[in-house]
Design an enzyme around this catalytic site. Structure first.
Site, PDB file in Angstrom:
ATOM      1  NE  ARG A  35     -16.459 -18.326 -18.899  1.00 29.93           N
ATOM      2  CZ  ARG A  35     -15.258 -18.237 -18.370  1.00 29.93           C
ATOM      3  NH1 ARG A  35     -14.452 -19.276 -18.368  1.00 29.93           N
ATOM      4  NH2 ARG A  35     -14.837 -17.106 -17.856  1.00 29.93           N
ATOM      5  CE  LYS A 217      -1.840  -5.415  -7.896  1.00 32.96           C
ATOM      6  NZ  LYS A 217      -1.153  -6.432  -8.651  1.00 32.96           N
ATOM      7  N   GLY A 373     -15.016 -10.689 -12.456  1.00 32.75           N
ATOM      8  CA  GLY A 373     -15.206 -11.934 -11.705  1.00 32.75           C
ATOM      9  C   GLY A 373     -15.750 -11.738 -10.305  1.00 32.75           C
ATOM     10  N   GLY A 396     -11.687  -9.722 -18.713  1.00 30.80           N
ATOM     11  CA  GLY A 396     -10.709  -8.878 -19.410  1.00 30.80           C
ATOM     12  C   GLY A 396     -11.314  -8.176 -20.606  1.00 30.80           C
TER      13      GLY A 396
HETATM   14  P1  AMP Z   1      -9.201  -6.511  -8.738  1.00 36.52           P
HETATM   15  O1  AMP Z   1      -8.648  -7.784  -9.277  1.00 36.52           O
HETATM   16  O2  AMP Z   1      -8.306  -5.332  -8.890  1.00 36.52           O
HETATM   17  O3  AMP Z   1     -10.630  -6.234  -9.225  1.00 36.52           O
HETATM   18  O4  AMP Z   1      -9.321  -6.718  -7.165  1.00 36.52           O
HETATM   19  C1  AMP Z   1     -10.124  -7.677  -6.561  1.00 36.52           C
HETATM   20  C2  AMP Z   1      -9.608  -7.875  -5.148  1.00 36.52           C
HETATM   21  O5  AMP Z   1      -9.632  -6.646  -4.471  1.00 36.52           O
HETATM   22  C3  AMP Z   1     -10.391  -8.834  -4.288  1.00 36.52           C
HETATM   23  O6  AMP Z   1      -9.622  -9.982  -4.088  1.00 36.52           O
HETATM   24  C4  AMP Z   1     -10.582  -8.068  -2.965  1.00 36.52           C
HETATM   25  O7  AMP Z   1     -10.287  -8.845  -1.825  1.00 36.52           O
HETATM   26  C5  AMP Z   1      -9.575  -6.953  -3.109  1.00 36.52           C
HETATM   27  N1  AMP Z   1      -9.881  -5.786  -2.266  1.00 36.52           N
HETATM   28  C6  AMP Z   1     -10.978  -5.048  -2.258  1.00 36.52           C
HETATM   29  N2  AMP Z   1     -10.909  -4.097  -1.300  1.00 36.52           N
HETATM   30  C7  AMP Z   1      -9.718  -4.256  -0.672  1.00 36.52           C
HETATM   31  C8  AMP Z   1      -9.057  -3.600   0.408  1.00 36.52           C
HETATM   32  N3  AMP Z   1      -9.605  -2.575   1.041  1.00 36.52           N
HETATM   33  N4  AMP Z   1      -7.829  -4.053   0.759  1.00 36.52           N
HETATM   34  C9  AMP Z   1      -7.270  -5.084   0.126  1.00 36.52           C
HETATM   35  N5  AMP Z   1      -7.826  -5.742  -0.903  1.00 36.52           N
HETATM   36  C10 AMP Z   1      -9.039  -5.343  -1.297  1.00 36.52           C
END
Ligand code: AMP
Length: 415
Positions: A35, A217, A373, A396
């Protein structure tokens, strides 16, 4: 609105909001200075144009003055990159004299803005205060914030916002201060680059436009999915969030991550996709494991028929191959979010493969934007950060921009 490229900085003092929120270790040494390096072209532009610099930033989430979050820890690194001595104001509200004495080519760094609650405009109250007290504290900080903004603005003749990472926050230094410089405010090069890259995807893409959305999510990406469905030719929903869609379509997800309270949302997204003619192609083979562990037993199954006791951890090679074809034919590609549990090496294969596919597509002439990230970490770890068209620095902020929200830090410069 002015442009940093044409603005005359000669004899002027520029107050520049940068994102120097860098990670520090226990000894207060910088562990990743990306950064800082990103802000250098903007800072050098002011100096080479004959201006003086007042640099301001936040660092971490202090709840008041905290040694750990002092920007004094980074002075040496900024001096190294700028090639000039950096003066330091130990209190960002008491820099009048130092700012007034600055001459062309000189640099003053203000102490962490978030040592003051006024930067964020949020009161710092104990958890057990009453709602009434919270309300009163909020009103008080909003009132004192006006003086805070005015003081920062009084140091300079012009304002540059180069902190994309905080552009989605209406804070004193990221948005409110701009009002004091109606004819002397502009974006820095980081901001310009981010805005240009995202606009190229959202508003002016070479087609086909493909978006790959992964991560855990669906609830955090609903707005983005809706906005993208109006624009994309292909949308690949992957990672953990796909299982909410699988369940919404009647599939059996076993122990896979799934947001039951988002099933109706997933159904609405599926209906919109159908209406827009975007094939979400949710059914596919995936790698499942009998434990959330790198060394767990694995097998490949259809994601609509995941056995009880097994959970999806990664996309299968066959799925990646199918996506490779789509990506190969795309002219604009956006990627946000990992395709599997990529923190565990045995389940990082599809995420790493995606990084490679994007690098290849870029080489063939596609415009590729990577943000968030985890996906940024994946392209960086794989050594592809400079083999894609643009790597966004704002997690974000990028997500909100992709949702179609006008970010306060951008609006304040443009209006
Ligand atoms: P997010 O913060 O929503 O972008 O999610 C990122 C996280 O999603 C990472 O820590 C990944 O380990 C998790 N992730 C990706 N695919 C899966 C999966 N099939 N099951 C559980 N966690 C997952």
């Amino acid at each position: 609105m002015q442009s940093i490229d044409t603005y005359n900085f000669s004899g002027k003092k520029a107050i520049v909001r940068v994102d120097f929120n860098v990670p520090l270790n226990e000894e207060f040494q910088i562990t990743d200075d990306t950064r800082i390096r990103a802000a250098i072209p903007t800072l050098k532009k002011v100096l080479s144009g004959g201006g003086a610099l007042i640099i301001m930033s936040h660092l971490g989430r202090p709840k008041g003055v905290t040694e750990k979050f002092s920007l004094k820890h980074i002075i040496g690194r900024v001096e190294e990159y700028l090639g000039v001595k950096v003066q330091f104001a130990e209190d960002c509200m008491k820099a009048h004299e130092q700012a007034a004495a600055l001459k062309s080519g000189e640099v003053l760094l203000l102490e962490n803005l978030r040592f003051y609650a006024e930067e964020e405009g949020k009161p710092r109250v104990a958890a057990d205060v009453t709602e009434e007290e919270k309300k009163a504290a909020k009103a008080a900080v909003k009132e004192s914030q006006k003086e805070f903004v005015k003081t920062l603005a009084s140091y300079a003749d012009c304002y540059i916002n180069d902190a994309f990472g905080t552009a989605h926050r209406a804070h004193a230094s990221t948005a409110l201060i701009a009002a004091y410089f109606p004819n002397d405010k502009m974006f820095g090069y980081v901001m310009e680059g981010e805005i240009k890259a995202i606009d190229k995807v959202l508003n002016n893409p070479a087609r086909p436009l493909t978006a790959i959305l992964g991560g855990a999510k669906v609830s955090s990406k609903i707005g983005i999915i809706h906005n993208l469905l109006d624009r994309v030719d292909n949308l690949i929903i992957c990672g953990g969030m796909v299982y909410t869609f699988v369940k919404a379509l009647g599939g059996h997800v076993g122990n896979s991550i799934c947001e039951d309270d988002q099933i109706e949302t997933a159904k609405a997204i599926l209906a919109k996709a159908e209406e827009k003619g975007v094939d979400l192609d949710i059914r596919r083979d995936v790698v499942v494991a009998d434990d959330f562990d790198n060394d767990a037993n694995t097998q490949i199954v259809c994601n609509f028929e995941i056995p009880d006791g097994w959970e999806a951890m990664d996309a299968s090679p066959a799925s990646v191959e199918k996506w490779a074809k789509i990506i190969d034919e795309s002219k604009t590609i956006l990627w946000n979010g990992p395709l599997g549990v990529f923190e565990k090496p045995n389940f990082a294969k599809s995420t790493n493969a995606m990084a490679e596919l994007l690098a290849k597509a870029t080489e063939k002439g596609a415009f590729t934007l990577v943000g968030g990230g985890d996906s940024v970490a994946a392209v960086t770890q794989m050594g592809y950060a400079d083999k894609v068209s643009y790597v966004s620095t704002g997690g974000g902020a990028m997500l909100e921009y992709l949702e179609g929200i006008e970010l306060p830090g951008i609006k304040a410069i443009r209006e």
